[in-house]
Motif scaffolding. Structure first.
Motif, PDB file in Angstrom:
ATOM      1  N   ARG A 170      51.848  35.958  49.170  1.00 36.27           N
ATOM      2  CA  ARG A 170      52.250  36.091  47.778  1.00 36.27           C
ATOM      3  C   ARG A 170      51.303  35.318  46.858  1.00 36.27           C
ATOM      4  O   ARG A 170      50.964  35.767  45.773  1.00 36.27           O
ATOM      5  N   LEU A 171      50.857  34.135  47.319  1.00 38.90           N
ATOM      6  CA  LEU A 171      49.930  33.347  46.512  1.00 38.90           C
ATOM      7  C   LEU A 171      48.612  34.104  46.345  1.00 38.90           C
ATOM      8  O   LEU A 171      48.044  34.152  45.253  1.00 38.90           O
ATOM      9  N   LYS A 172      48.143  34.705  47.438  1.00 33.67           N
ATOM     10  CA  LYS A 172      46.898  35.467  47.373  1.00 33.67           C
ATOM     11  C   LYS A 172      47.035  36.630  46.403  1.00 33.67           C
ATOM     12  O   LYS A 172      46.139  36.901  45.597  1.00 33.67           O
ATOM     13  N   GLN A 173      48.164  37.336  46.468  1.00 36.49           N
ATOM     14  CA  GLN A 173      48.383  38.456  45.573  1.00 36.49           C
ATOM     15  C   GLN A 173      48.432  37.984  44.123  1.00 36.49           C
ATOM     16  O   GLN A 173      47.904  38.632  43.226  1.00 36.49           O
ATOM     17  N   TRP A 174      49.061  36.831  43.870  1.00 34.47           N
ATOM     18  CA  TRP A 174      49.148  36.318  42.507  1.00 34.47           C
ATOM     19  C   TRP A 174      47.777  35.946  41.967  1.00 34.47           C
ATOM     20  O   TRP A 174      47.432  36.256  40.828  1.00 34.47           O
ATOM     21  N   LEU A 175      46.940  35.334  42.805  1.00 34.05           N
ATOM     22  CA  LEU A 175      45.606  34.941  42.376  1.00 34.05           C
ATOM     23  C   LEU A 175      44.776  36.163  42.006  1.00 34.05           C
ATOM     24  O   LEU A 175      43.993  36.141  41.066  1.00 34.05           O
ATOM     25  N   LYS A 176      44.941  37.252  42.747  1.00 33.71           N
ATOM     26  CA  LYS A 176      44.182  38.462  42.458  1.00 33.71           C
ATOM     27  C   LYS A 176      44.628  39.106  41.160  1.00 33.71           C
ATOM     28  O   LYS A 176      43.882  39.843  40.531  1.00 33.71           O
ATOM     29  N   ALA A 177      45.868  38.837  40.744  1.00 31.26           N
ATOM     30  CA  ALA A 177      46.360  39.399  39.496  1.00 31.26           C
ATOM     31  C   ALA A 177      45.945  38.570  38.291  1.00 31.26           C
ATOM     32  O   ALA A 177      46.096  38.992  37.161  1.00 31.26           O
ATOM     33  N   VAL A 178      45.425  37.361  38.526  1.00 26.29           N
ATOM     34  CA  VAL A 178      44.998  36.498  37.439  1.00 26.29           C
ATOM     35  C   VAL A 178      43.614  36.917  36.973  1.00 26.29           C
ATOM     36  O   VAL A 178      42.695  37.086  37.770  1.00 26.29           O
ATOM     37  N   LEU A 179      43.479  37.069  35.676  1.00 30.38           N
ATOM     38  CA  LEU A 179      42.206  37.478  35.096  1.00 30.38           C
ATOM     39  C   LEU A 179      41.374  36.250  34.759  1.00 30.38           C
ATOM     40  O   LEU A 179      41.848  35.328  34.107  1.00 30.38           O
ATOM     41  N   GLU A 180      40.132  36.228  35.235  1.00 29.53           N
ATOM     42  CA  GLU A 180      39.200  35.176  34.856  1.00 29.53           C
ATOM     43  C   GLU A 180      38.421  35.647  33.636  1.00 29.53           C
ATOM     44  O   GLU A 180      37.863  36.751  33.624  1.00 29.53           O
ATOM     45  N   HIS A 181      38.373  34.817  32.608  1.00 26.82           N
ATOM     46  CA  HIS A 181      37.704  35.211  31.367  1.00 26.82           C
ATOM     47  C   HIS A 181      36.675  34.166  30.973  1.00 26.82           C
ATOM     48  O   HIS A 181      36.942  32.964  31.037  1.00 26.82           O
ATOM     49  N   PHE A 182      35.486  34.631  30.545  1.00 23.02           N
ATOM     50  CA  PHE A 182      34.402  33.743  30.142  1.00 23.02           C
ATOM     51  C   PHE A 182      33.802  34.258  28.839  1.00 23.02           C
ATOM     52  O   PHE A 182      33.771  35.464  28.601  1.00 23.02           O
ATOM     53  N   SER A 183      33.318  33.346  28.002  1.00 27.19           N
ATOM     54  CA  SER A 183      32.712  33.735  26.726  1.00 27.19           C
ATOM     55  C   SER A 183      31.567  32.800  26.383  1.00 27.19           C
ATOM     56  O   SER A 183      31.671  31.578  26.547  1.00 27.19           O
ATOM     57  N   THR A 184      30.494  33.377  25.880  1.00 32.92           N
ATOM     58  CA  THR A 184      29.365  32.548  25.445  1.00 32.92           C
ATOM     59  C   THR A 184      29.695  31.799  24.157  1.00 32.92           C
ATOM     60  O   THR A 184      28.980  30.868  23.785  1.00 32.92           O
ATOM     61  N   ARG A 185      30.758  32.212  23.476  1.00 34.26           N
ATOM     62  CA  ARG A 185      31.108  31.575  22.204  1.00 34.26           C
ATOM     63  C   ARG A 185      31.542  30.126  22.385  1.00 34.26           C
ATOM     64  O   ARG A 185      31.620  29.374  21.415  1.00 34.26           O
ATOM     65  N   THR A 186      31.859  29.749  23.619  1.00 35.14           N
ATOM     66  CA  THR A 186      32.248  28.367  23.903  1.00 35.14           C
ATOM     67  C   THR A 186      31.041  27.499  24.246  1.00 35.14           C
ATOM     68  O   THR A 186      31.199  26.311  24.535  1.00 35.14           O
ATOM     69  N   VAL A 187      29.849  28.100  24.198  1.00 32.25           N
ATOM     70  CA  VAL A 187      28.624  27.413  24.603  1.00 32.25           C
ATOM     71  C   VAL A 187      27.717  27.274  23.384  1.00 32.25           C
ATOM     72  O   VAL A 187      27.652  28.186  22.541  1.00 32.25           O
ATOM     73  N   PRO A 188      26.994  26.136  23.228  1.00 33.36           N
ATOM     74  CA  PRO A 188      26.029  26.009  22.130  1.00 33.36           C
ATOM     75  C   PRO A 188      25.061  27.178  22.107  1.00 33.36           C
ATOM     76  O   PRO A 188      24.632  27.671  23.157  1.00 33.36           O
TER      77      PRO A 188
END
Length: 318
Positions: free
Chosen positions: A4-22
């Motif tokens: 169940r933990l593995k399934q939950w992790l796969k449902a989590v979206l990882e998001h990244f943005s250059t706007r947080t970087v100088p």
């Protein structure tokens, strides 16, 4: 509990943005992120690139959504045990993908399929939004393993392709609820991909692909020429005007005039960044435009801002 933990992790979206970087470090951040997300890929971004990337897994599918400024991406060949096809679903903007002797131009709703075991390159337009899905080849069986899928265009107007597109987008939008139903969904996408590929098999032979590549190369070398058009391309290549028009329509999904205009305006954006001391008029004339006001109107229509605003924004990023 571990499952169940593995399934939950796969449902989590990882998001990244250059706007947080100088701004001065954004290109490094984006370059490293793309290489980590898509092994074998390298990107050539401008210094202050504005881009976002989200990634997620569903069963054996690796999915990502990239929204970025104009750039060029190269993917090197990967030696791996299982073969993957990479689906590029165009949601906004345009992209030109070249692989082997084939080049495909995708607009909103189109899907371009590339073979992950063979190098390819992508030219991405400004404000580009694309969903990328890596599909293991064995999920599409039965399908001949010797068939090449190099820059294979699946046009969005085709009903079968539209079904595949809506299914992928639907899964992406409903990802938070799929921890309970993702069992076997990767096989569904594999089957739909196979059906779309079989339905949209290119009619062109390798000679046609070589002709298209030669025509595109000629256009790229002569963007500065105000007389560049269907008649000039036909004269230079020895083809009839009808054959040139048919080649553009079949290989790129665009007319010669539309393709030339798009490439000129994409090159103009690059020149505005790379030549800060050249005037807008000089850049317009260098790309075959005889009227700088007309050039500015075309630039705004494609990029959403005037050439001067584009340059000012790039200057702030630097």
């Amino acid at each position: 509990m571990q499952y169940r933990l593995k399934q939950w992790l796969k449902a989590v979206l990882e998001h990244f943005s250059t706007r947080t970087v100088p701004a001065e470090r954004r290109y490094l951040f984006w370059r490293d992120l793309v290489a980590e997300t898509f092994p074998g890929m390298t990107v050539e971004p401008k210094v202050g690139i504005r881009a976002d990337l989200a990634r997620w897994e569903l069963g054996r599918l690796a999915m990502a959504r990239a929204h970025s400024d104009q750039s060029r991406v190269n993917r090197h060949a990967r030696q791996q045990d299982d073969r993957h096809l990479i689906l590029h679903l165009q949601r906004q903007g345009r992209m030109m993908l070249s692989q082997g002797n084939r080049t495909s131009l995708a607009s909103r709703g189109d899907i371009v399929v590339a073979d992950g075991s063979t190098p390819y390159s992508i030219d991405i337009s400004h404000a580009n939004d694309c969903l990328i899905v890596s599909v293991p080849f064995d999920l599409m069986q039965p399908m001949g393993t010797d068939r090449p899928f190099h820059a294979h265009l699946l046009p969005g107007r085709d009903p079968q392709v539209a079904v595949l597109q809506k299914m992928i987008e639907g899964l992406w939008l409903e990802r938070e609820t799929l921890d309970q139903v993702d069992q076997g969904m990767d096989q569904v996408i594999g089957s739909l991909t196979r059906m779309a590929l079989l339905r949209c098999t290119p009619e062109d032979d390798d000679t046609s692909h070589d002709q298209a590549r030669g025509i595109i190369d000629y256009v790229e070398r002569h963007l500065y020429d105000p007389g560049l058009g269907t008649a000039q391309i036909a004269l230079a290549t020895g083809l009839s005007t009808r054959a040139v028009q048919k080649c553009f329509a079949r290989q790129l999904g665009a007319t010669p005039t539309a393709f030339i205009s798009q490439r000129r305006l994409e090159r103009a954006a690059q020149m505005l960044d790379a030549r800060p001391y050249a005037s807008v008029t000089e850049i317009a004339f260098a790309l075959g435009y005889n009227d700088s006001a007309f050039f500015s109107r075309c630039f705004r229509r494609q990029h959403g801002v005037s050439p001067r605003h584009w340059r000012e924004r790039a200057g702030v990023a630097r």
